[in-house]
Design a protein around this motif. Structure first.
Motif, PDB file in Angstrom:
ATOM      1  N   HIS A 130       0.072  30.701  -2.999  1.00 55.35           N
ATOM      2  CA  HIS A 130       0.400  31.903  -2.232  1.00 55.35           C
ATOM      3  C   HIS A 130       1.751  32.452  -2.677  1.00 55.35           C
ATOM      4  O   HIS A 130       1.897  33.661  -2.897  1.00 55.35           O
ATOM      5  CB  HIS A 130       0.432  31.585  -0.737  1.00 55.35           C
ATOM      6  N   ASP A 131       2.737  31.570  -2.829  1.00 58.33           N
ATOM      7  CA  ASP A 131       4.064  32.008  -3.266  1.00 58.33           C
ATOM      8  C   ASP A 131       3.999  32.623  -4.655  1.00 58.33           C
ATOM      9  O   ASP A 131       4.662  33.634  -4.934  1.00 58.33           O
ATOM     10  CB  ASP A 131       5.039  30.830  -3.266  1.00 58.33           C
ATOM     11  N   ALA A 132       3.204  32.030  -5.543  1.00 58.03           N
ATOM     12  CA  ALA A 132       3.069  32.557  -6.900  1.00 58.03           C
ATOM     13  C   ALA A 132       2.455  33.952  -6.881  1.00 58.03           C
ATOM     14  O   ALA A 132       2.898  34.850  -7.609  1.00 58.03           O
ATOM     15  CB  ALA A 132       2.224  31.613  -7.748  1.00 58.03           C
ATOM     16  N   MET A 133       1.437  34.143  -6.040  1.00 59.10           N
ATOM     17  CA  MET A 133       0.800  35.454  -5.929  1.00 59.10           C
ATOM     18  C   MET A 133       1.781  36.480  -5.376  1.00 59.10           C
ATOM     19  O   MET A 133       1.832  37.621  -5.831  1.00 59.10           O
ATOM     20  CB  MET A 133      -0.438  35.371  -5.035  1.00 59.10           C
ATOM     21  N   GLU A 134       2.554  36.084  -4.390  1.00 60.07           N
ATOM     22  CA  GLU A 134       3.521  37.004  -3.807  1.00 60.07           C
ATOM     23  C   GLU A 134       4.556  37.441  -4.835  1.00 60.07           C
ATOM     24  O   GLU A 134       4.999  38.593  -4.836  1.00 60.07           O
ATOM     25  CB  GLU A 134       4.215  36.349  -2.603  1.00 60.07           C
TER      26      GLU A 134
END
Length: 218
Positions: A130-134
């Motif tokens: 999720h952090d990578a996508m954000e």
């Protein structure tokens, strides 16, 4: 051509195609190849997938409706199984291209058909992903998600919305999508549309359009 903005689809462009994941699931379940795509192409404006991408139904309703549509076509598969394989692998060269384009002064936008259970077509399933996508989404000046906008590609309105948010004309934009049906309305509005069949092909075509070597670090 003097383009000032580049607008990206997410799944199948920034990430690998979700169709690859669908094919793997079909093989595991003993289903005909591209059966899931066939379901999604049947009644494409009113089927379970379309309703879910416009946030008109919830996950449980999607699960049941998708299963019913599959049974109507002769096979059994539940909607939740399809959602669970949606997360695509990020194409690092595409992310580097975003940075190169931004450094060169191009405006960046993203238009993605997605569902309410995740962010982007490659839905993050863990905190790390999720952090990578954000971090990727933060590179775009504007992101339009079908599940939040209530309209989905190929409806021309969603492309017009992006032009309005960027404050530019469609003819100022290059648009990338892995589906030809989504490229057609963009081209009709005046965008330079690129149909993505692979990461390398997309970067080569985009390089020609914007006058930058985006393959240098691929």
């Amino acid at each position: 051509m003097g383009y000032t903005a580049v607008i990206f689809d997410f799944g199948g462009v920034i990430t690998s195609s979700p169709f690859e994941a669908f094919n793997r699931l079909e093989a595991e379940r003993g289903l005909p190849q591209n059966f899931i795509r066939t379901i999604n192409a049947t009644n494409p404006d009113t089927n379970a997938w379309a309703l879910f991408e416009r946030a008109e139904i919830g996950r449980d309703e999607f699960d049941a409706l998708f299963a019913a549509e599959a049974r109507a076509l002769g096979h059994d598969i539940e909607g939740r199984a399809v959602l669970d394989v949606l997360a695509g692998a990020v194409r690092p060269a595409m992310v580097r291209a975003l940075d190169t384009l931004k450094e060169a002064g191009f405006r960046l936008g993203c238009i993605t058909n997605n569902v309410p259970t995740g962010h982007g077509a490659g839905m993050a399933r863990s905190a790390d992903s999720h952090d990578a996508m954000e971090q990727i989404f933060a590179r775009f000046e504007h992101v339009i998600e079908s599940s939040k906008a209530g309209v989905r590609k190929p409806d021309p309105r969603i492309y017009q919305m992006m032009c309005e948010r960027l404050g530019i004309a469609a003819s100022d934009c290059v648009y990338l999508d892995d589906l030809g049906i989504n490229c057609k309305p963009a081209a009709a509005l005046g965008m330079h549309a690129i149909k993505v069949t692979s990461g390398e092909q997309a970067l080569a075509d985009l390089s020609k359009a914007v006058g930058l070597d985006l393959l240098a670090n691929a």
